[in-house]
Design an enzyme around this catalytic site. Structure first.
Site, PDB file in Angstrom:
ATOM      1  N   GLU A 128       0.848  -1.198   0.000  1.00 45.83           N
ATOM      2  CA  GLU A 128       0.000   0.000   0.000  1.00 45.83           C
ATOM      3  C   GLU A 128       0.880   1.243   0.000  1.00 45.83           C
ATOM      4  O   GLU A 128       0.389   2.364   0.150  1.00 45.83           O
ATOM      5  CB  GLU A 128      -0.960  -0.001   1.181  1.00 45.83           C
ATOM      6  CG  GLU A 128      -0.311  -0.107   2.534  1.00 45.83           C
ATOM      7  CD  GLU A 128      -1.340  -0.232   3.639  1.00 45.83           C
ATOM      8  OE1 GLU A 128      -2.012   0.766   3.917  1.00 45.83           O
ATOM      9  OE2 GLU A 128      -1.464  -1.323   4.224  1.00 45.83           O
TER      10      GLU A 128
ATOM     11  N   CYS B  47      -3.638  -3.337   4.050  1.00 45.78           N
ATOM     12  CA  CYS B  47      -2.764  -4.396   4.573  1.00 45.78           C
ATOM     13  C   CYS B  47      -3.138  -5.777   4.046  1.00 45.78           C
ATOM     14  O   CYS B  47      -2.456  -6.761   4.335  1.00 45.78           O
ATOM     15  CB  CYS B  47      -2.794  -4.401   6.095  1.00 45.78           C
ATOM     16  SG  CYS B  47      -2.279  -2.830   6.790  1.00 45.78           S
TER      17      CYS B  47
ATOM     18  N   THR C 285       2.749   3.481  15.921  1.00 43.31           N
ATOM     19  CA  THR C 285       2.376   2.247  15.203  1.00 43.31           C
ATOM     20  C   THR C 285       2.940   2.263  13.775  1.00 43.31           C
ATOM     21  O   THR C 285       2.348   1.711  12.864  1.00 43.31           O
ATOM     22  CB  THR C 285       0.841   2.039  15.185  1.00 43.31           C
ATOM     23  OG1 THR C 285       0.217   3.134  14.488  1.00 43.31           O
ATOM     24  CG2 THR C 285       0.268   1.969  16.579  1.00 43.31           C
TER      25      THR C 285
ATOM     26  N   SER D  99     -10.798   2.380  13.469  1.00 38.38           N
ATOM     27  CA  SER D  99     -10.094   1.328  12.725  1.00 38.38           C
ATOM     28  C   SER D  99      -9.982   0.055  13.565  1.00 38.38           C
ATOM     29  O   SER D  99     -10.035  -1.062  13.037  1.00 38.38           O
ATOM     30  CB  SER D  99      -8.711   1.810  12.254  1.00 38.38           C
ATOM     31  OG  SER D  99      -7.793   1.895  13.330  1.00 38.38           O
TER      32      SER D  99
ATOM     33  N   HIS E 297      -3.053 -10.322  11.782  1.00 40.47           N
ATOM     34  CA  HIS E 297      -2.469  -9.075  11.288  1.00 40.47           C
ATOM     35  C   HIS E 297      -2.094  -8.252  12.521  1.00 40.47           C
ATOM     36  O   HIS E 297      -2.936  -8.044  13.401  1.00 40.47           O
ATOM     37  CB  HIS E 297      -3.480  -8.325  10.413  1.00 40.47           C
ATOM     38  CG  HIS E 297      -3.063  -6.917  10.106  1.00 40.47           C
ATOM     39  ND1 HIS E 297      -1.838  -6.620   9.578  1.00 40.47           N
ATOM     40  CD2 HIS E 297      -3.692  -5.720  10.286  1.00 40.47           C
ATOM     41  CE1 HIS E 297      -1.729  -5.305   9.423  1.00 40.47           C
ATOM     42  NE2 HIS E 297      -2.846  -4.734   9.854  1.00 40.47           N
TER      43      HIS E 297
ATOM     44  N   LYS F   4      -6.232  -7.827  21.401  1.00 39.54           N
ATOM     45  CA  LYS F   4      -7.662  -7.506  21.296  1.00 39.54           C
ATOM     46  C   LYS F   4      -8.339  -8.474  20.323  1.00 39.54           C
ATOM     47  O   LYS F   4      -9.468  -8.917  20.548  1.00 39.54           O
ATOM     48  CB  LYS F   4      -7.849  -6.079  20.767  1.00 39.54           C
ATOM     49  CG  LYS F   4      -7.500  -4.960  21.727  1.00 39.54           C
ATOM     50  CD  LYS F   4      -7.652  -3.630  20.983  1.00 39.54           C
ATOM     51  CE  LYS F   4      -7.045  -2.471  21.709  1.00 39.54           C
ATOM     52  NZ  LYS F   4      -7.860  -1.961  22.797  1.00 39.54           N
TER      53      LYS F   4
ATOM     54  N   ASN G  81       4.769  -1.973  12.672  1.00 43.73           N
ATOM     55  CA  ASN G  81       3.797  -2.318  11.630  1.00 43.73           C
ATOM     56  C   ASN G  81       4.497  -2.372  10.278  1.00 43.73           C
ATOM     57  O   ASN G  81       5.199  -1.436   9.897  1.00 43.73           O
ATOM     58  CB  ASN G  81       2.679  -1.276  11.590  1.00 43.73           C
ATOM     59  CG  ASN G  81       1.466  -1.757  10.790  1.00 43.73           C
ATOM     60  OD1 ASN G  81       1.463  -2.872  10.261  1.00 43.73           O
ATOM     61  ND2 ASN G  81       0.436  -0.937  10.713  1.00 43.73           N
TER      62      ASN G  81
ATOM     63  N   SER H 171      -7.647  -2.472   5.717  1.00 40.78           N
ATOM     64  CA  SER H 171      -8.621  -1.398   5.935  1.00 40.78           C
ATOM     65  C   SER H 171      -9.382  -1.104   4.658  1.00 40.78           C
ATOM     66  O   SER H 171      -8.890  -1.326   3.556  1.00 40.78           O
ATOM     67  CB  SER H 171      -7.907  -0.135   6.410  1.00 40.78           C
ATOM     68  OG  SER H 171      -7.394  -0.339   7.702  1.00 40.78           O
TER      69      SER H 171
HETATM   70  N1  CAA Z   1       0.410   2.321  30.792  1.00 39.67           N
HETATM   71  C1  CAA Z   1      -0.105   1.238  30.125  1.00 39.67           C
HETATM   72  N2  CAA Z   1      -1.055   1.346  29.162  1.00 39.67           N
HETATM   73  C2  CAA Z   1      -1.482   2.581  28.829  1.00 39.67           C
HETATM   74  C3  CAA Z   1      -0.993   3.735  29.473  1.00 39.67           C
HETATM   75  C4  CAA Z   1      -0.014   3.579  30.490  1.00 39.67           C
HETATM   76  N3  CAA Z   1       0.516   4.626  31.142  1.00 39.67           N
HETATM   77  N4  CAA Z   1      -1.617   4.812  28.930  1.00 39.67           N
HETATM   78  C5  CAA Z   1      -2.469   4.333  27.993  1.00 39.67           C
HETATM   79  N5  CAA Z   1      -2.374   2.989  27.932  1.00 39.67           N
HETATM   80  C6  CAA Z   1      -3.106   2.084  27.036  1.00 39.67           C
HETATM   81  C7  CAA Z   1      -4.548   2.411  26.823  1.00 39.67           C
HETATM   82  O1  CAA Z   1      -5.359   1.948  27.897  1.00 39.67           O
HETATM   83  C8  CAA Z   1      -4.810   1.688  25.529  1.00 39.67           C
HETATM   84  O2  CAA Z   1      -4.988   0.312  25.775  1.00 39.67           O
HETATM   85  P1  CAA Z   1      -6.349  -0.412  25.338  1.00 39.67           P
HETATM   86  O3  CAA Z   1      -6.451  -0.228  23.859  1.00 39.67           O
HETATM   87  O4  CAA Z   1      -6.159  -1.819  25.744  1.00 39.67           O
HETATM   88  O5  CAA Z   1      -7.441   0.307  26.070  1.00 39.67           O
HETATM   89  C9  CAA Z   1      -3.510   1.824  24.775  1.00 39.67           C
HETATM   90  O6  CAA Z   1      -2.526   2.207  25.747  1.00 39.67           O
HETATM   91  C10 CAA Z   1      -3.528   2.885  23.690  1.00 39.67           C
HETATM   92  O7  CAA Z   1      -4.058   4.043  24.243  1.00 39.67           O
HETATM   93  P2  CAA Z   1      -5.107   4.920  23.443  1.00 39.67           P
HETATM   94  O8  CAA Z   1      -6.179   4.056  22.863  1.00 39.67           O
HETATM   95  O9  CAA Z   1      -5.524   6.053  24.289  1.00 39.67           O
HETATM   96  O10 CAA Z   1      -4.139   5.435  22.281  1.00 39.67           O
HETATM   97  P3  CAA Z   1      -4.405   6.442  21.129  1.00 39.67           P
HETATM   98  O11 CAA Z   1      -5.836   6.837  21.046  1.00 39.67           O
HETATM   99  O12 CAA Z   1      -3.401   7.522  21.277  1.00 39.67           O
HETATM  100  O13 CAA Z   1      -4.016   5.641  19.826  1.00 39.67           O
HETATM  101  C11 CAA Z   1      -4.205   3.950  18.160  1.00 39.67           C
HETATM  102  C12 CAA Z   1      -3.993   4.248  19.667  1.00 39.67           C
HETATM  103  C13 CAA Z   1      -5.668   4.208  17.825  1.00 39.67           C
HETATM  104  C14 CAA Z   1      -3.851   2.497  17.914  1.00 39.67           C
HETATM  105  C15 CAA Z   1      -3.293   4.892  17.325  1.00 39.67           C
HETATM  106  O14 CAA Z   1      -1.950   4.632  17.584  1.00 39.67           O
HETATM  107  C16 CAA Z   1      -3.537   4.780  15.841  1.00 39.67           C
HETATM  108  O15 CAA Z   1      -4.395   5.474  15.281  1.00 39.67           O
HETATM  109  N6  CAA Z   1      -2.767   3.871  15.139  1.00 39.67           N
HETATM  110  C17 CAA Z   1      -2.943   3.638  13.685  1.00 39.67           C
HETATM  111  C18 CAA Z   1      -4.200   2.854  13.371  1.00 39.67           C
HETATM  112  C19 CAA Z   1      -4.096   1.369  13.650  1.00 39.67           C
HETATM  113  O16 CAA Z   1      -3.019   0.804  13.816  1.00 39.67           O
HETATM  114  N7  CAA Z   1      -5.254   0.717  13.703  1.00 39.67           N
HETATM  115  C20 CAA Z   1      -5.319  -0.722  13.902  1.00 39.67           C
HETATM  116  C21 CAA Z   1      -6.542  -1.339  13.252  1.00 39.67           C
HETATM  117  S1  CAA Z   1      -6.560  -0.933  11.487  1.00 39.67           S
HETATM  118  C22 CAA Z   1      -5.404  -1.990  10.815  1.00 39.67           C
HETATM  119  O17 CAA Z   1      -5.020  -2.965  11.405  1.00 39.67           O
HETATM  120  C23 CAA Z   1      -4.850  -1.679   9.469  1.00 39.67           C
HETATM  121  C24 CAA Z   1      -3.457  -1.151   9.659  1.00 39.67           C
HETATM  122  O18 CAA Z   1      -2.476  -1.878   9.675  1.00 39.67           O
HETATM  123  C25 CAA Z   1      -3.309   0.281   9.850  1.00 39.67           C
END
Ligand code: CAA
Length: 394
Positions: free
Chosen positions: A81, A113, A156, A205, A241, A250, A284, A317
């Protein structure tokens, strides 16, 4: 007659540079636990300015093709991609740099992906149909995952490629024909034509990934032996993945819940843990992430997996997802261990956060970079001359 079809050999390429996730968290003013436990990443690969999707693909393919007569390769597909051209496929550059035969069919596949899996499924059907006429397929999943500095997706990112030689004489994994598919038009992650950085609705996502997993897993059950409690217990390991390791956790929780298991911790250790050992040090790699997890299982699982069943989940995605299964071929683990993947990662250089930021900024001008006077190592991106991308050869 059912033809046994699967992966005969694999190769991995990762950039020689990485950042430490604890250091990145500190630099961003984020608790270290968020990146290291919450996201689940220890290190994240960073591509150098002379690395792109082509160079990673070529290096992974060279590892998979060691000892193979190139005349036997009749199909080569690169799933990516993060292509380098709107028209010319990455595969054409790869064909030239590898010296693949002119009678080899080559093209590129794109579906976020899922693109590498699209290539793999095509190769399996090509061989099962007999159209391959005894030849093998080279499937490469290569990507540079980039969301940009200080974005929510920054922890990521990653870069790398996995190559698979697919044939009727699989010596790593033989695949079953039952594949459960799930497709759904969603805007969870995309990369507009004008942007080097991906756009993502991060939390959405995650929801889309999990919906697709449940859909594909149920479809696999329904077309296979039917929906049964603890269906997934048949798999010694499941390679998901892995956009980031926590996502695989998860995913496993959601899958086990479909099976009626609300306490998946023990099965996570048994079925998923070793599949994350390499991803948590690479990050990733988009199309290659699932296959990096497979390498991680074969490289790092302490159990003897000969003849054991594996589950596979691919998510792209947009979206398209598939769940399918296979069997580990006797001797596969020794074959993967001989690739020296641990040493490959150990040989990398850790960047300071300032160096990482400089490289990320420098990469913005990559596609118009003028070739320099300095010699560039083999299979690297040398620059663009007269609108033509140049690569160094061995
Ligand atoms: N100690 C331990 N854990 C902590 C912490 C701390 N001090 N502070 C936060 N965390 C945890 C949170 O509880 C959370 O865990 P859970 O998901 O189990 O609840 C984790 O850390 C991440 O925290 P947030 O959800 O608040 O993080 P965020 O909102 O800043 O972003 C994300 C997380 C959404 C993955 C972001 O990094 C992102 O947008 N990444 C790109 C998108 C992606 O990878 N999506 C995956 C599905 S899509 C796909 O798979 C296709 C692809 O390859 C892209």
């Amino acid at each position: 007659m059912t033809v046994s079809v699967g992966i005969e050999a694999m190769g991995l390429a990762v950039p020689e540079l990485y950042v430490d996730m604890a250091q990145l968290a500190e630099a961003r003013g984020v608790p270290v636990g968020k990146f290291v436990e919450g996201i689940g990443l220890k290190q994240m690969s960073v591509p150098a300015v002379d690395e792109d999707t082509v160079t990673l693909a070529v290096r992974a393919a060279r590892m998979a093709l060691a000892g193979v007569d190139l005349k036997d390769v009749g199909l080569c597909i690169v799933g990516t991609e993060t292509a380098v051209d709107h028209s010319k496929p990455v595969t054409s550059f790869v064909q030239g740099l590898l010296g693949l035969p002119t009678h080899c069919r080559i093209y590129e596949t794109k579906h976020a992906c899922y693109g590498g899996t699209a290539g793999l499924m095509t190769a399996l059907d090509w061989i099962r149909s007999g159209s391959n006429r005894g030849r093998k397929a080279l499937i490469i999943a290569s990507d540079i995952a980039r969301y940009g500095l200080r974005s929510a997706g920054e922890p990521t990112q990653g870069a790398g490629a996995v190559a698979m030689l697919v044939s009727a004489t699989p010596s790593l994994v033989a695949f079953d024909q039952n594949v459960g598919t799930y497709a759904n038009d969603v805007m969870d992650f995309w990369r507009p034509l004008y942007s080097k950085d991906a756009v993502v609705d991060g939390q959405y996502s995650v929801t889309c990934y999990l919906d697709a997993l449940r859909g594909a897993y149920r479809a696999h059950q329904e077309t296979g032996t039917g929906v049964t409690p603890s269906y997934s217990d048949r798999f010694a390991a499941i390679a998901y993945h892995v956009p980031y390791p926590k996502m695989a956790k998860k995913a496993h929780e959601a899958l086990r819940l479909v099976d009626g298991d609300a306490a998946p911790a023990a099965s996570f250790e048994r079925q998923v843990r070793t599949g994350l050992l390499l991803p948590e040090r690479v990050g990733n790699i988009y199309t290659g992430s699932l296959y990096l997890s497979l390498l991680s299982v074969l490289n790092g699982d302490p159990r003897a997996l000969d003849g054991q069943a594996l589950g596979f989940f691919s998510y792209g995605s947009g979206s398209c997802a598939e769940f399918w299964s296979g069997t580990v071929t006797p001797g596969a683990q020794a074959k993967v261990k001989a690739l020296g993947l641990g040493a490959l990662l150990e040989a990398r250089r850790q960047l300071t956060i300032a160096e990482y930021e400089q490289i990320m900024t420098a990469r913005e001008g990559l596609d118009t970079r003028v070739p320099g006077a300095d010699p560039v190592p083999a299979f690297r991106f040398a620059g663009v001359e007269n609108h033509r991308r140049l690569y160094t050869r061995a």
